[in-house]
Design an enzyme around this catalytic site. Structure first.
Site, PDB file in Angstrom:
ATOM      1  N   ILE A 203       0.866  -1.175   0.000  1.00 30.74           N
ATOM      2  CA  ILE A 203       0.000   0.000   0.000  1.00 30.74           C
ATOM      3  C   ILE A 203       0.906   1.230   0.000  1.00 30.74           C
ATOM      4  CG2 ILE A 203      -1.876   1.202   1.213  1.00 30.74           C
ATOM      5  CD1 ILE A 203      -2.799  -1.524   0.449  1.00 30.74           C
ATOM      6  N   ARG A 292      -1.494  -9.313  22.637  1.00 36.09           N
ATOM      7  CA  ARG A 292      -0.746  -9.030  23.866  1.00 36.09           C
ATOM      8  C   ARG A 292      -0.862  -7.552  24.162  1.00 36.09           C
ATOM      9  NH1 ARG A 292       3.328  -6.155  21.322  1.00 36.09           N
ATOM     10  NH2 ARG A 292       3.843  -6.915  19.243  1.00 36.09           N
TER      11      ARG A 292
HETATM   12  P1  ADP Z   1       4.560  -3.097  19.465  1.00 39.44           P
HETATM   13  O1  ADP Z   1       3.492  -2.854  18.476  1.00 39.44           O
HETATM   14  O2  ADP Z   1       4.076  -3.471  20.809  1.00 39.44           O
HETATM   15  O3  ADP Z   1       5.552  -2.028  19.438  1.00 39.44           O
HETATM   16  P2  ADP Z   1       6.568  -4.655  18.258  1.00 39.44           P
HETATM   17  O4  ADP Z   1       6.161  -5.505  17.104  1.00 39.44           O
HETATM   18  O5  ADP Z   1       7.400  -3.462  18.035  1.00 39.44           O
HETATM   19  O6  ADP Z   1       5.219  -4.369  18.958  1.00 39.44           O
HETATM   20  O7  ADP Z   1       7.259  -5.590  19.343  1.00 39.44           O
HETATM   21  C1  ADP Z   1       7.366  -5.223  20.703  1.00 39.44           C
HETATM   22  C2  ADP Z   1       8.617  -5.779  21.279  1.00 39.44           C
HETATM   23  O8  ADP Z   1       8.614  -7.176  21.198  1.00 39.44           O
HETATM   24  C3  ADP Z   1       9.852  -5.313  20.579  1.00 39.44           C
HETATM   25  O9  ADP Z   1      10.826  -5.126  21.572  1.00 39.44           O
HETATM   26  C4  ADP Z   1      10.197  -6.441  19.647  1.00 39.44           C
HETATM   27  O10 ADP Z   1      11.586  -6.490  19.416  1.00 39.44           O
HETATM   28  C5  ADP Z   1       9.698  -7.629  20.413  1.00 39.44           C
HETATM   29  N1  ADP Z   1       9.137  -8.695  19.573  1.00 39.44           N
HETATM   30  C6  ADP Z   1       8.124  -8.601  18.717  1.00 39.44           C
HETATM   31  N2  ADP Z   1       7.833  -9.789  18.181  1.00 39.44           N
HETATM   32  C7  ADP Z   1       8.694 -10.674  18.723  1.00 39.44           C
HETATM   33  C8  ADP Z   1       8.886 -12.079  18.592  1.00 39.44           C
HETATM   34  N3  ADP Z   1       8.149 -12.820  17.786  1.00 39.44           N
HETATM   35  N4  ADP Z   1       9.860 -12.654  19.323  1.00 39.44           N
HETATM   36  C9  ADP Z   1      10.616 -11.910  20.143  1.00 39.44           C
HETATM   37  N5  ADP Z   1      10.456 -10.586  20.329  1.00 39.44           N
HETATM   38  C10 ADP Z   1       9.531  -9.975  19.621  1.00 39.44           C
HETATM   39  P1  ADP Z   2       4.967  -6.871  12.429  1.00 39.61           P
HETATM   40  O1  ADP Z   2       4.267  -8.108  12.881  1.00 39.61           O
HETATM   41  O2  ADP Z   2       6.411  -7.082  12.216  1.00 39.61           O
HETATM   42  O3  ADP Z   2       4.610  -5.684  13.250  1.00 39.61           O
HETATM   43  P2  ADP Z   2       3.211  -5.816  10.361  1.00 39.61           P
HETATM   44  O4  ADP Z   2       2.403  -6.702   9.509  1.00 39.61           O
HETATM   45  O5  ADP Z   2       2.506  -5.088  11.451  1.00 39.61           O
HETATM   46  O6  ADP Z   2       4.405  -6.657  10.953  1.00 39.61           O
HETATM   47  O7  ADP Z   2       4.008  -4.788   9.456  1.00 39.61           O
HETATM   48  C1  ADP Z   2       4.992  -3.937  10.027  1.00 39.61           C
HETATM   49  C2  ADP Z   2       5.022  -2.615   9.278  1.00 39.61           C
HETATM   50  O8  ADP Z   2       5.344  -2.821   7.878  1.00 39.61           O
HETATM   51  C3  ADP Z   2       3.702  -1.902   9.262  1.00 39.61           C
HETATM   52  O9  ADP Z   2       3.519  -1.101  10.408  1.00 39.61           O
HETATM   53  C4  ADP Z   2       3.820  -1.088   7.985  1.00 39.61           C
HETATM   54  O10 ADP Z   2       4.602   0.060   8.228  1.00 39.61           O
HETATM   55  C5  ADP Z   2       4.606  -1.963   7.038  1.00 39.61           C
HETATM   56  N1  ADP Z   2       3.736  -2.758   6.146  1.00 39.61           N
HETATM   57  C6  ADP Z   2       3.286  -3.997   6.409  1.00 39.61           C
HETATM   58  N2  ADP Z   2       2.505  -4.454   5.419  1.00 39.61           N
HETATM   59  C7  ADP Z   2       2.455  -3.481   4.481  1.00 39.61           C
HETATM   60  C8  ADP Z   2       1.806  -3.339   3.187  1.00 39.61           C
HETATM   61  N3  ADP Z   2       1.064  -4.302   2.668  1.00 39.61           N
HETATM   62  N4  ADP Z   2       1.991  -2.186   2.513  1.00 39.61           N
HETATM   63  C9  ADP Z   2       2.759  -1.207   3.015  1.00 39.61           C
HETATM   64  N5  ADP Z   2       3.382  -1.277   4.199  1.00 39.61           N
HETATM   65  C10 ADP Z   2       3.252  -2.394   4.944  1.00 39.61           C
END
Ligand code: ADP
Ligand code: ADP
Ligand code: MG
Length: 449
Positions: A203, A292
């Protein structure tokens, strides 16, 4: 109510949970690795149990050691915080077997959402809009090529088990596809032990807007407004705020109700967040559900006055929510800045080390969630986030001003942090206008000035 809760985490979130328990008259058990002997969470909890050596796999995600710590101390419930075991449904099942209450959703709900490719299928059934893409996991290069051609480049290759912005690759054209899939798979394998990937349309310049939910074990679910997390660096959140400048009361209701439908579709309970991408025309697409508590939960707490950690504990205790959707009032504007021990001038590489001198900001409407103290040695083993500064103002202008004053006062000597980078972001004219999307921080260089 539980007499004693074990907190299977470290750092600021462990402290945050310990404080909520203490307010509720619940005893706390901290767990710590040998690298965290002097960490604040281990010192402040009522009891602390060493669960192993520094490496995460030997301590903070060492499930046997954590269950044993519950047994030794008589803790009746586990709060996982975020990261580590927080989205590990296998561990939730182990807790169930051992008669330990998990403060979070059921293993089944977690599985339904945890596999991100699968979650999208469930969302389509629940009539929640999703980003167009592959129908589940993509197994072969041929399938990847076919689906990408169909939806049109650029596309995103994403780890099905992903989190924290890992295992995601942007693919501009077909000749990059094979190499990017390989890279995403390798990273996914390394971080999540699972190299399944799926594909979705990229997107263009969307915002990341997420909805906070609370659902009790009696079928009640409410949404607590949104958080705009578009200020990201390499898919990792840097600054979060609420309300989003693009939000309208109508859109909030539409997205909130979609998020509630998402939760109900998988029998979700406890706190959770539904993440959406929102495009220029305010179309929104389900991206994933975080099953979570999230790092940025204080933004919502500041606006609603609802303590999300206490609500999580009450829900896990079987209590019904004591407020309804109509009772949720959003007031003012809140911003969170994540403070990391990292060096923006050197590609944001982590900078562990000893905090020689520390002064933290304070004042009306300023909240600091941290577990560091003067003299504390930041260990290289764990996440580089060392503090969160959260402010609340009557409107966005006041909140930005308050954050500038707070960060201007923050003094951390001995290590390098991103405080100046955050200040540059707050001073940026596009940020000030609210004119940004998820790619905005990657397009600008805010490391100097
Ligand atoms: P939030 O939306 O809460 O910021 P993040 O995706 O940034 O979530 O993850 C929060 C924290 O958890 C970060 O410190 C990230 O490095 C850690 N984290 C996220 N997913 C995993 C995972 N699958 N295993 C270990 N650590 C994770
Ligand atoms: P995570 O589990 O690592 O948080 P997300 O699916 O939430 O993964 O994606 C992390 C980030 O990557 C999003 O916050 C967005 O900035 C970007 N992103 C993910 N999917 C898309 C997409 N289809 N198009 C554009 N940006 C994306
Ligand atoms: Mg996400």
């Amino acid at each position: 109510m539980f007499s004693k809760i074990l907190i299977a985490n470290r750092g600021e979130i462990a402290l945050r949970i310990i404080r909520a328990c203490r307010e509720m008259g619940i005893k706390t058990v901290a767990v710590y690795s040998t690298a965290d002997k002097t960490a604040l969470h281990a010192q402040i909890a009522d009891e602390a149990v060493c669960i192993g050596p520094p490496a995460t796999k030997d301590s903070y995600i060492n499930t046997k050691a954590i269950i044993a710590a519950c047994e030794i101390t008589g803790a009746k419930a586990i709060h996982p915080g975020f990261g580590f075991l927080s989205e590990n449904s296998g561990f939730v099942r182990l807790c169930d077997k051992c008669g330990i209450k998990w403060i979070g959703p059921t293993a089944a709900a977690m599985d339904a959402m945890g596999d991100k490719a699968n979650a999208k299928k469930t969302m389509i059934e629940a009539n929640v809009p999703v980003v167009p893409g592959s129908d589940g996991v993509v197994d072969s290069l041929e399938d990847a090529k076919a689906i990408s051609a169909e939806i049109g480049y650029p596309v995103m290759v994403k780890a099905s088990a992903g989190g924290g912005g890992r295992g995601i690759r942007l693919v501009e054209s077909e000749d990059e596809l094979e190499e990017k899939i390989f890279a995403a798979k390798q990273e996914a394998k390394q971080f999540f032990g699972n190299d399944d990937v799926y594909i979705e349309k990229f997107i263009v310049n969307p915002r990341h807007i997420e909805i906070q939910l609370l659902a009790d074990e009696h079928g009640n679910a409410v949404y607590l407004g949104e958080r705009d997390c578009s200020c990201q660096r390499r898919n990792q959140k840097v600054l979060e705020e609420s309300p989003s400048v693009v939000m309208t009361p109508e859109l909030r209701k539409k997205m909130g109700e979609a998020a509630v439908r998402a939760a109900k579709a998988c029998g979700y309970t406890n706190a959770g967040t539904v993440e959406f991408l929102v495009d220029k025309d305010r179309n929104f697409y389900f991206m994933e559900m975080n099953t979570r508590i999230q790092v940025e939960h204080p933004v919502t707490e500041m606006l609603t006055g609802i303590d999300l950690i206490k609500e999580q504990i009450k829900i896990a205790d079987g209590q019904p929510l004591d407020f309804s959707q109509e009772d949720v009032k959003i007031d003012g504007h809140a911003i969170e800045c994540r403070i990391n021990a990292e060096d923006p001038a050197k590609g944001f590489r982590p900078c562990p080390g000893r905090i020689e001198s520390l002064h933290m900001p304070g004042g009306f409407g300023v909240r600091i969630d941290t577990a560091v103290y003067q003299g504390y040695e930041i260990s290289p083993y764990y996440d580089s986030m060392i503090a969160k500064v959260i402010v609340k103002g009557k409107d966005r202008v006041e909140a930005i001003q308050k954050m500038k004053v707070a960060l201007g006062e923050f003094l951390i000597e001995g290590i390098t942090t991103n405080v100046d980078f955050q200040l540059n972001l707050l001073k940026d004219s596009d940020f000030e206008k609210g004119d940004f999307d998820i790619g905005f921080l990657n397009r600008k260089d805010l490391t100097k000035k």
